[in-house]
Design a protein around this motif. Structure first.
Motif, PDB file in Angstrom:
ATOM      1  N   GLY A  81      53.232  60.290  18.981  1.00 47.18           N
ATOM      2  CA  GLY A  81      53.043  60.497  20.419  1.00 47.18           C
ATOM      3  C   GLY A  81      51.609  60.837  20.761  1.00 47.18           C
ATOM      4  N   ILE A  82      51.374  61.088  22.044  1.00 48.70           N
ATOM      5  CA  ILE A  82      50.042  61.407  22.533  1.00 48.70           C
ATOM      6  C   ILE A  82      50.003  62.881  22.927  1.00 48.70           C
ATOM      7  CG2 ILE A  82      48.275  60.826  24.221  1.00 48.70           C
ATOM      8  CD1 ILE A  82      48.987  58.592  22.272  1.00 48.70           C
ATOM      9  N   SER A  83      49.048  63.624  22.384  1.00 48.37           N
ATOM     10  CA  SER A  83      48.901  65.035  22.709  1.00 48.37           C
ATOM     11  C   SER A  83      47.779  65.212  23.726  1.00 48.37           C
ATOM     12  CB  SER A  83      48.585  65.839  21.448  1.00 48.37           C
ATOM     13  OG  SER A  83      47.243  65.602  21.035  1.00 48.37           O
ATOM     14  N   THR A  84      47.710  66.412  24.295  1.00 49.33           N
ATOM     15  CA  THR A  84      46.656  66.722  25.273  1.00 49.33           C
ATOM     16  C   THR A  84      45.277  66.512  24.667  1.00 49.33           C
ATOM     17  OG1 THR A  84      48.115  68.367  26.285  1.00 49.33           O
ATOM     18  CG2 THR A  84      45.774  68.516  26.811  1.00 49.33           C
ATOM     19  N   LEU A  85      45.146  66.794  23.370  1.00 50.93           N
ATOM     20  CA  LEU A  85      43.848  66.681  22.707  1.00 50.93           C
ATOM     21  C   LEU A  85      43.386  65.241  22.539  1.00 50.93           C
ATOM     22  CD1 LEU A  85      44.215  69.410  19.937  1.00 50.93           C
ATOM     23  CD2 LEU A  85      43.033  69.567  22.130  1.00 50.93           C
ATOM     24  N   GLU A  86      44.238  64.269  22.855  1.00 51.34           N
ATOM     25  CA  GLU A  86      43.855  62.865  22.757  1.00 51.34           C
ATOM     26  C   GLU A  86      43.614  62.232  24.125  1.00 51.34           C
ATOM     27  OE1 GLU A  86      45.974  60.841  19.109  1.00 51.34           O
ATOM     28  OE2 GLU A  86      47.409  62.150  20.126  1.00 51.34           O
ATOM     29  N   ARG A 115      54.746  47.190  34.964  1.00 48.97           N
ATOM     30  CA  ARG A 115      54.598  47.321  36.414  1.00 48.97           C
ATOM     31  C   ARG A 115      53.956  48.641  36.845  1.00 48.97           C
ATOM     32  NH1 ARG A 115      58.669  43.871  38.584  1.00 48.97           N
ATOM     33  NH2 ARG A 115      57.889  44.398  40.665  1.00 48.97           N
ATOM     34  N   LEU A 116      53.861  49.614  35.921  1.00 48.59           N
ATOM     35  CA  LEU A 116      53.316  50.931  36.268  1.00 48.59           C
ATOM     36  C   LEU A 116      52.353  51.413  35.192  1.00 48.59           C
ATOM     37  CD1 LEU A 116      53.262  53.586  37.937  1.00 48.59           C
ATOM     38  CD2 LEU A 116      55.219  54.344  36.564  1.00 48.59           C
ATOM     39  N   LEU A 117      51.128  51.735  35.586  1.00 51.56           N
ATOM     40  CA  LEU A 117      50.127  52.283  34.684  1.00 51.56           C
ATOM     41  C   LEU A 117      49.624  53.603  35.262  1.00 51.56           C
ATOM     42  CD1 LEU A 117      48.136  52.126  32.288  1.00 51.56           C
ATOM     43  CD2 LEU A 117      46.596  50.833  33.773  1.00 51.56           C
ATOM     44  N   VAL A 118      49.815  54.692  34.526  1.00 56.74           N
ATOM     45  CA  VAL A 118      49.351  56.015  34.948  1.00 56.74           C
ATOM     46  C   VAL A 118      48.400  56.528  33.879  1.00 56.74           C
ATOM     47  CG1 VAL A 118      50.039  58.343  35.616  1.00 56.74           C
ATOM     48  CG2 VAL A 118      51.560  56.423  36.082  1.00 56.74           C
ATOM     49  N   LYS A 165      60.975  58.375  38.784  1.00 55.47           N
ATOM     50  CA  LYS A 165      62.246  58.230  39.489  1.00 55.47           C
ATOM     51  C   LYS A 165      62.387  56.832  40.090  1.00 55.47           C
ATOM     52  CE  LYS A 165      62.818  62.626  38.700  1.00 55.47           C
ATOM     53  NZ  LYS A 165      63.668  63.060  37.578  1.00 55.47           N
ATOM     54  N   LEU A 166      61.257  56.165  40.276  1.00 53.34           N
ATOM     55  CA  LEU A 166      61.260  54.827  40.862  1.00 53.34           C
ATOM     56  C   LEU A 166      61.275  53.739  39.797  1.00 53.34           C
ATOM     57  CD1 LEU A 166      58.605  55.443  43.662  1.00 53.34           C
ATOM     58  CD2 LEU A 166      61.015  54.910  44.051  1.00 53.34           C
ATOM     59  N   TYR A 167      60.407  53.896  38.799  1.00 47.87           N
ATOM     60  CA  TYR A 167      60.268  52.890  37.755  1.00 47.87           C
ATOM     61  C   TYR A 167      61.041  53.312  36.513  1.00 47.87           C
ATOM     62  CZ  TYR A 167      56.325  50.839  40.361  1.00 47.87           C
ATOM     63  OH  TYR A 167      55.533  50.236  41.309  1.00 47.87           O
ATOM     64  N   SER A 168      61.816  52.420  35.973  1.00 47.96           N
ATOM     65  CA  SER A 168      62.494  52.704  34.706  1.00 47.96           C
ATOM     66  C   SER A 168      61.463  52.676  33.585  1.00 47.96           C
ATOM     67  CB  SER A 168      63.579  51.664  34.440  1.00 47.96           C
ATOM     68  OG  SER A 168      62.997  50.395  34.183  1.00 47.96           O
ATOM     69  N   SER A 169      61.811  53.234  32.448  1.00 50.31           N
ATOM     70  CA  SER A 169      60.883  53.258  31.305  1.00 50.31           C
ATOM     71  C   SER A 169      60.515  51.856  30.855  1.00 50.31           C
ATOM     72  CB  SER A 169      61.506  54.035  30.144  1.00 50.31           C
ATOM     73  OG  SER A 169      62.758  53.456  29.775  1.00 50.31           O
ATOM     74  N   ALA A 170      61.417  50.885  31.108  1.00 51.60           N
ATOM     75  CA  ALA A 170      61.135  49.499  30.717  1.00 51.60           C
ATOM     76  C   ALA A 170      59.996  48.901  31.531  1.00 51.60           C
ATOM     77  CB  ALA A 170      62.399  48.645  30.901  1.00 51.60           C
ATOM     78  N   LEU A 171      59.722  49.470  32.716  1.00 50.50           N
ATOM     79  CA  LEU A 171      58.668  48.936  33.576  1.00 50.50           C
ATOM     80  C   LEU A 171      57.357  49.694  33.437  1.00 50.50           C
ATOM     81  CD1 LEU A 171      60.679  48.318  36.877  1.00 50.50           C
ATOM     82  CD2 LEU A 171      60.088  46.672  35.091  1.00 50.50           C
ATOM     83  N   GLU A 172      57.371  50.799  32.703  1.00 51.37           N
ATOM     84  CA  GLU A 172      56.154  51.588  32.528  1.00 51.37           C
ATOM     85  C   GLU A 172      55.308  51.005  31.397  1.00 51.37           C
ATOM     86  OE1 GLU A 172      54.787  56.122  31.344  1.00 51.37           O
ATOM     87  OE2 GLU A 172      56.875  55.715  31.874  1.00 51.37           O
ATOM     88  N   PRO A 206      53.114  50.850  28.250  1.00 48.21           N
ATOM     89  CA  PRO A 206      53.104  51.780  27.113  1.00 48.21           C
ATOM     90  C   PRO A 206      51.744  52.425  26.889  1.00 48.21           C
ATOM     91  CG  PRO A 206      53.039  49.515  26.337  1.00 48.21           C
ATOM     92  CD  PRO A 206      53.251  49.449  27.820  1.00 48.21           C
ATOM     93  N   ARG A 207      51.758  53.636  26.356  1.00 47.96           N
ATOM     94  CA  ARG A 207      50.550  54.367  25.966  1.00 47.96           C
ATOM     95  C   ARG A 207      49.537  54.422  27.110  1.00 47.96           C
ATOM     96  NH1 ARG A 207      50.622  55.172  20.485  1.00 47.96           N
ATOM     97  NH2 ARG A 207      48.409  55.678  20.439  1.00 47.96           N
ATOM     98  N   SER A 208      50.020  54.703  28.286  1.00 46.83           N
ATOM     99  CA  SER A 208      49.171  54.701  29.478  1.00 46.83           C
ATOM    100  C   SER A 208      47.962  55.621  29.339  1.00 46.83           C
ATOM    101  CB  SER A 208      49.989  55.119  30.707  1.00 46.83           C
ATOM    102  OG  SER A 208      50.938  54.145  31.039  1.00 46.83           O
ATOM    103  N   TYR A 209      48.185  56.829  28.847  1.00 48.99           N
ATOM    104  CA  TYR A 209      47.107  57.814  28.818  1.00 48.99           C
ATOM    105  C   TYR A 209      46.180  57.654  27.609  1.00 48.99           C
ATOM    106  CZ  TYR A 209      48.686  60.616  32.759  1.00 48.99           C
ATOM    107  OH  TYR A 209      49.001  61.056  34.022  1.00 48.99           O
ATOM    108  N   ASP A 210      46.452  56.705  26.755  1.00 45.30           N
ATOM    109  CA  ASP A 210      45.699  56.569  25.509  1.00 45.30           C
ATOM    110  C   ASP A 210      44.867  55.290  25.516  1.00 45.30           C
ATOM    111  OD1 ASP A 210      44.856  57.262  22.968  1.00 45.30           O
ATOM    112  OD2 ASP A 210      46.458  56.141  22.004  1.00 45.30           O
TER     113      ASP A 210
END
Length: 488
Positions: A168-173, A100-103, A75-82, A84-88
């Motif tokens: 995309g990234i699945s839970t198994l990855e 600007r955002l890494l999760v 809600k704070l960061y737009s997709s352009a600031l996230e 990419p492929r944070s969880y992978d």
């Protein structure tokens, strides 16, 4: 053919968690762990409680981090600031403008690939007992979704086809589920095959955590080498940067040294505590409402301010460039990349200008309600496939105390880190309350407080004056007696 992938999976898991005893001699381990801890305790972090250019949300699994990601950060960061492929794992340039955002579930060792001096870290910790329960239940929940297939072989074929088609990234990855879910999936199919072989069973008992005909019992799960390596003390190893998903080359050796020689855990715990001290925000899952409010006020307020400032600076820069180039250049420009950049900029501008801490909290409340509803429906549908086993809060309360004590013992580092995190949280909470009380007192309120209570204020003054007068009289009489005694 079905036994080959099963054997391969178990060999991989066992090779991860079973070190050779000669490799982990105590003295060698002690020197290695102490050397790593000493180098890790030296931090260049400055102004840890001020938001920097990049926000790194270190998501400890099963702490409610997904809720914060969807209902706060997105809600704070737009997709352009996230990023990419944070969880992978880290498959992008962290110095790339706009990142600007890494999760991610990746551990603190990720900081070695990030611009440390420009990165703020936040995390959430949970009671280790509850986190072990949740990790156990979620592993089974996700694995149970595959029971719609006739056998494990068909599942493996289907999974490989989906991975080749889906970008995309699945839970198994995602760590740690890429290890825990296949393990549970293999176990569920084995137990289902055994039930088919034996035929219908009259009763399975009432304890969902000890229903071995259906699922792996909890007592078996917590003592398995895979859980020892990945689940137990998982938060401490993740904050310290020593998971089996670490970017540190010697992480596996160091982690196994600590598992083999528990006394060495104090060095890892010391590093993890230091990391928490340097973080922008540390939340507590159990203190849900207070954690969310603090996140909105500590992190959310700074993100809003930062994005608004960057938007203003960007607009000023664009205005200056336009005035220098003249209208003819602006009218003739029709570049796709520029259009996309302007689009993302307007999105950021819209989000930052319209958002306030109050609006953020309202948005969060609405979002979390919807998210929890969808998660609950998916969980119910999944657990139906392993009926009559069903994991509920009531069922957790019936787990024997001996098993709970064993979980506490196996997670001694996490217990200490959680206790320390709660102390940090309480300090943050007190500071936030103090700031709120100070900021809420306007000049008008001070004027009202002073003059509305003037009668009571004078009463206090009269009372204190009366006490002072009595004190002078007593003092005078006492001094007079001492003088008379001296004369005699």
């Amino acid at each position: 053919m079905g036994h080959v992938p099963r054997l391969a999976l178990m060999l991989i898991l066992l090779s991860i968690v079973h070190p050779s005893s000669s490799s982990y001699d105590f003295e060698h381990c002690k020197n290695s762990v102490k050397q790593w801890a000493s180098s890790s305790l030296h931090s260049d972090t400055k102004d840890g409680h001020i938001l920097k250019d990049l926000l790194f949300f270190l998501h400890v699994p099963r702490t409610g981090g997904r809720t914060y990601f969807h209902c706060f950060l997105k809600k704070l960061y737009s997709s352009a600031l996230e990023c990419p492929r944070s969880y992978d794992k880290l498959r992008f340039n962290p110095h790339k403008p706009g990142c600007r955002l890494l999760v991610t579930h990746d551990d603190y060792s990720m900081m070695s690939k990030l611009p440390t001096e420009k990165t703020s870290v936040v995390t959430i910790l949970r009671n280790p007992i509850e986190r072990v329960f949740s990790a156990y239940e979620f592993s089974i929940e996700v694995a149970a979704r595959f029971l719609v297939h006739p056998n494990l072989t068909s599942v493996l074929k289907m999974s490989s086809r989906i991975r080749s088609k889906n970008g995309g990234i699945s839970t198994l990855e995602i760590w740690p589920w890429k290890y825990l879910v296949p393990w549970m999936r293999e176990d569920l199919f084995t137990r289902r095959d055994e039930r088919k072989r034996r035929g219908p069973h009259s009763a399975y008992g009432n304890d969902s955590y000890d229903m071995e005909e259906i699922v792996m019992p909890l007592h078996e799960y917590i003592n398995h080498p895979v859980a020892m390596d990945i689940v137990h003390n998982g938060a401490t190893f993740q904050v310290a940067g020593l998971t089996n998903n670490s970017n540190i080359r010697e992480a596996h050796e160091l982690r196994q040294c600590v598992i083999t020689h528990e006394i060495l855990g104090k060095y890892v715990l010391e590093v993890a505590k230091k990391r928490l001290d340097d973080m922008l925000y540390v939340g507590i899952t159990e203190d849900h409402r207070e954690s969310a409010t603090m996140f909105a006020n500590v992190v959310g307020a700074q993100v809003i301010s930062q994005l608004m400032t960057s938007t203003v600076n960007s607009n000023n820069k664009n205005n200056n460039n336009t005035s220098e180039q003249g209208p003819s250049v602006s009218d003739s420009t029709n570049d796709t990349t520029d259009d996309q950049g302007n689009s993302s900029s307007s999105t950021v501008e819209e989000q930052s200008e319209n958002m306030t801490v109050g609006k953020l909290m309202k948005t969060y409340e609405t979002c979390i309600s919807s998210l929890r509803s969808s998660q609950s429906q998916r969980r119910i549908a999944s657990l139906k496939r392993i009926s009559p086993a069903n994991f509920t809060k009531e069922a957790r309360r019936n787990v024997p105390d001996t098993l709970l004590k064993e979980i506490i013992s196996l997670n001694s580092l996490d217990m200490e880190l959680y206790k320390y995190a709660k102390e940090i949280f309480q300090k943050q909470h007190q500071i936030m309350k103090l700031q709120d009380s100070v900021s809420s007192v306007t000049p008008e309120k001070w004027h009202h407080m002073m003059f509305s209570n003037i009668d009571s204020a004078w009463t206090v003054v009269y009372f204190l004056g009366f006490l002072f007068l009595i004190f002078l009289i007593c003092f005078y009489k006492s001094a007079k007696r001492r003088i008379s005694k001296v004369k005699v």
